[in-house]
Design an enzyme around this catalytic site. Structure first.
Site, PDB file in Angstrom:
ATOM      1  CD  GLU A 293      -2.367  -1.212   2.831  1.00 54.95           C
ATOM      2  OE1 GLU A 293      -1.799  -0.594   3.754  1.00 54.95           O
ATOM      3  OE2 GLU A 293      -3.346  -1.928   3.013  1.00 54.95           O
ATOM      4  NE  ARG A 296       6.280   9.077   3.070  1.00 56.78           N
ATOM      5  CZ  ARG A 296       5.910   9.846   4.094  1.00 56.78           C
ATOM      6  NH1 ARG A 296       6.244  11.119   4.111  1.00 56.78           N
ATOM      7  NH2 ARG A 296       5.247   9.344   5.111  1.00 56.78           N
ATOM      8  NE  ARG A 337       5.217  14.509   5.662  1.00 53.68           N
ATOM      9  CZ  ARG A 337       6.494  14.254   5.662  1.00 53.68           C
ATOM     10  NH1 ARG A 337       7.327  15.097   5.071  1.00 53.68           N
ATOM     11  NH2 ARG A 337       6.983  13.181   6.238  1.00 53.68           N
ATOM     12  CB  CYS A 368      -0.386  34.440  14.002  1.00 51.71           C
ATOM     13  SG  CYS A 368      -0.636  35.949  13.103  1.00 51.71           S
ATOM     14  CE1 TYR A 398      -0.186  10.399   4.295  1.00 54.11           C
ATOM     15  CE2 TYR A 398       2.026  10.086   3.416  1.00 54.11           C
ATOM     16  CZ  TYR A 398       0.818   9.563   3.810  1.00 54.11           C
ATOM     17  OH  TYR A 398       0.596   8.214   3.714  1.00 54.11           O
TER      18      TYR A 398
HETATM   19  N1  LLP Z   1      -1.218   1.779   4.616  1.00 56.84           N
HETATM   20  C1  LLP Z   1      -1.622   2.137   5.843  1.00 56.84           C
HETATM   21  C2  LLP Z   1      -2.451   1.232   6.629  1.00 56.84           C
HETATM   22  C3  LLP Z   1      -1.250   3.378   6.366  1.00 56.84           C
HETATM   23  O1  LLP Z   1      -1.647   3.723   7.577  1.00 56.84           O
HETATM   24  C4  LLP Z   1      -0.446   4.246   5.575  1.00 56.84           C
HETATM   25  C5  LLP Z   1      -0.046   5.540   6.093  1.00 56.84           C
HETATM   26  C6  LLP Z   1      -0.061   3.830   4.288  1.00 56.84           C
HETATM   27  C7  LLP Z   1      -0.456   2.588   3.847  1.00 56.84           C
HETATM   28  C8  LLP Z   1       0.763   4.682   3.369  1.00 56.84           C
HETATM   29  O2  LLP Z   1       1.999   5.020   3.880  1.00 56.84           O
HETATM   30  P1  LLP Z   1       3.079   5.722   2.935  1.00 56.84           P
HETATM   31  O3  LLP Z   1       3.494   4.711   1.896  1.00 56.84           O
HETATM   32  O4  LLP Z   1       2.423   6.899   2.306  1.00 56.84           O
HETATM   33  O5  LLP Z   1       4.171   6.107   3.858  1.00 56.84           O
HETATM   34  N2  LLP Z   1       1.248  12.007   7.657  1.00 56.84           N
HETATM   35  C9  LLP Z   1       2.502  11.272   7.748  1.00 56.84           C
HETATM   36  C10 LLP Z   1       2.363   9.867   7.286  1.00 56.84           C
HETATM   37  C11 LLP Z   1       1.296   9.113   8.027  1.00 56.84           C
HETATM   38  C12 LLP Z   1       0.918   7.931   7.244  1.00 56.84           C
HETATM   39  C13 LLP Z   1      -0.190   7.192   7.880  1.00 56.84           C
HETATM   40  N3  LLP Z   1      -0.441   5.970   7.232  1.00 56.84           N
HETATM   41  C14 LLP Z   1       3.566  12.008   6.957  1.00 56.84           C
HETATM   42  O6  LLP Z   1       3.288  13.084   6.471  1.00 56.84           O
HETATM   43  O7  LLP Z   1       4.697  11.550   6.854  1.00 56.84           O
END
Ligand code: LLP
Length: 451
Positions: A293, A296, A337, A368, A398
């Site tokens: 999955e 990013r 971030r 602010c 994100y």
């Molecule tokens: N699968 C599940 C169950 C997840 O919870 C997430 C991300 C992904 C896949 C995808 O993860 P990726 O490949 O995008 O890293 N807001 C944070 C990241 C939190 C991600 C939460 N879950 C950031 O900006 O780094």
């Protein structure tokens, strides 16, 4: 041009051009801040991940599910659908977007540690292929709702393999003290499995885990896959038959600056495959169908945020040095971030090239709040001035999806650029959009007893 910009970014007469569109034209037409999506770059990256995935896992390839939380819009959902991969949604809102794109239900996976009953019902009604279960109450809820609708719902168990991924604490999800998943080591995972198999309205497809985000080392993925395989082997020894699927989640890291050295799809998948094949053989189970999955790693590198510099300010530091504060027209409302995770980005002056001496700058937003920082410390040409455009690459994941209206700042839109054409895929908000939520309601009596 540094490699962290999307493939179709280059300098023409000193000016940055993305997808054949000059940033000054983009700013004039759409305003700033704006997220710029290099659509061809995204398509190529998804295509590459998908073909490498099929090569690596061949007969036992399950599905690549694009993680919608990283960024989703109706147009991007259509593009993902055309690429033939699946999508992971974790709220009713994300499901609504992919539904609006007519995304096929069987390629949708529903996540979330606290799905509401209407969200569960909407997912079952839309015939999503998989609901990933995350608590004992939820197992009963999904079983009941599926039963009421006379359906058998495909489900997976979100397991916590207890693996520590080396990333920021808030985006690491599989050490033991977290809200996600059923712990394997404590026995909670097995209890959850026993709860699922009792229900005829649930079809248990396999085990899922997600160990965190922005991870560069493949070892943590391998270690968690191995613990899930042991779990599948236990199922085989107790039930005689086998669970067919294993989903290792997302979390593959990308480059935000030149010093980040991420794995490419081929490298990552080859490593994971190796571990899964050998461990399945050792555990005496058929190699399960593998799904992943990434969010990013698919969308992150495809977008660039374009800002305009509003002011610059020279600030004296204690040690006699100075720092130039460069204020842009966005900030923590379009990129939280940096303040939330201490994320490090890079940036360039986009409208022109400069040979001026470099100097230490801090790029800050217009909010602010002292912590409203886009880039804490970066060397930029010392002649940077109001009116300059600044491009921050690798903001596809994100950025827009975590944007807020803090200080009543309208959220930026997203444009897609291809071969010298630009089109809006999410329009920029206006002050009217913000005011549309302010209503004056006549007082309502809420219960009979209160009069
Ligand atoms: N699968 C599940 C169950 C997840 O919870 C997430 C991300 C992904 C896949 C995808 O993860 P990726 O490949 O995008 O890293 N807001 C944070 C990241 C939190 C991600 C939460 N879950 C950031 O900006 O780094």
């Amino acid at each position: 041009m540094v490699s962290i910009f999307p493939t179709n970014a280059k300098r023409i007469d000193g000016e940055l051009e993305i997808g054949g569109c000059r940033v000054s034209d983009i700013a004039a037409r759409y305003g700033t801040p704006i997220f710029i999506l290099d659509e061809s770059d995204l398509k190529v990256r998804i295509g590459n991940w998908n073909s490498e995935f099929k090569v690596a896992f061949a007969q036992n390839s399950g599905q690549i599910y694009y993680a919608a939380k990283s960024f989703i819009s109706v147009e991007v959902a259509k593009l993902i659908n055309e690429a033939g991969i699946g999508v992971d949604v974790c709220t009713g809102g994300e499901l609504a977007v992919v539904r609006a794109a007519k995304f096929p239900g069987e390629r949708i996976e529903m996540h979330g540690n606290n799905k509401s009953e209407p969200e569960i019902a909407a997912a079952i009604d839309y015939r999503v292929g998989v609901i990933v279960l995350d608590s004992l109450q939820e197992i009963e809820r999904v079983a009941r709702i599926a039963h009421e609708k006379n359906r058998v719902q495909g489900v997976m168990l979100r397991l916590n393999p207890g693996v520590e991924a080396h990333t920021h604490e808030y985006i690491a999800t599989a050490h033991e003290d977290v809200k996600f998943g059923f712990s394997i080591s404590s026995g909670a995972a097995w209890d959850a499995l026993l709860a699922v198999v009792k229900h005829e309205s649930l079809q248990l497809l396999g085990a899922h885990c997600h160990i965190g985000s922005q991870i560069f080392a493949v070892d943590a993925f391998k270690a968690s896959a191995l613990r899930l395989i042991e779990f599948l082997a236990r199922y085989k020894s107790e039930f005689g038959n086998e669970l067919e699927s294993l989903n290792i989640g997302g979390g593959v890291g990308i480059a935000y600056t030149e010093s980040d050295k991420p794995m490419n799809a081929k490298e990552f998948l080859a490593n994971v495959k190796e571990a899964i094949n050998s461990e399945s053989a050792r555990a005496g189970i058929i190699t399960p169908k593998i799904s992943i999955e990434p969010g990013r790693a698919l969308i992150g590198p495809s977008m660039v945020t374009l800002y305009t510099v509003g002011t610059t300010k020279e600030v004296q530091l204690k040690d006699g040095a100075t720092r130039l504060y460069v204020s842009v027209d966005g900030g923590m409302s379009d990129n939280i971030r940096t303040s939330l995770y201490g994320a490090v980005y890079s940036a360039e002056i986009a409208n022109r090239e400069s040979n001026a001496k470099l100097r230490d700058c801090r790029i800050v937003g217009k909010h602010c709040e002292t912590g409203d920082i886009v880039i804490n410390s970066i060397n930029l040409p010392s002649d940077i001035a109001p009116g300059d455009l600044i491009a921050v690459p690798a903001t596809g994941a994100y950025g827009r999806s975590m944007a807020s209206n803090y200080n009543h700042v309208p959220r930026p839109g997203v444009i897609s650029v291809v071969n010298g054409t630009a089109r809006t895929i999410i329009r920029s908000e206006t002050e009217a959009d913000l005011l549309a939520l302010d209503v004056v309601e006549a007082p309502q009596r809420l219960s009979k007893e209160s009069n």
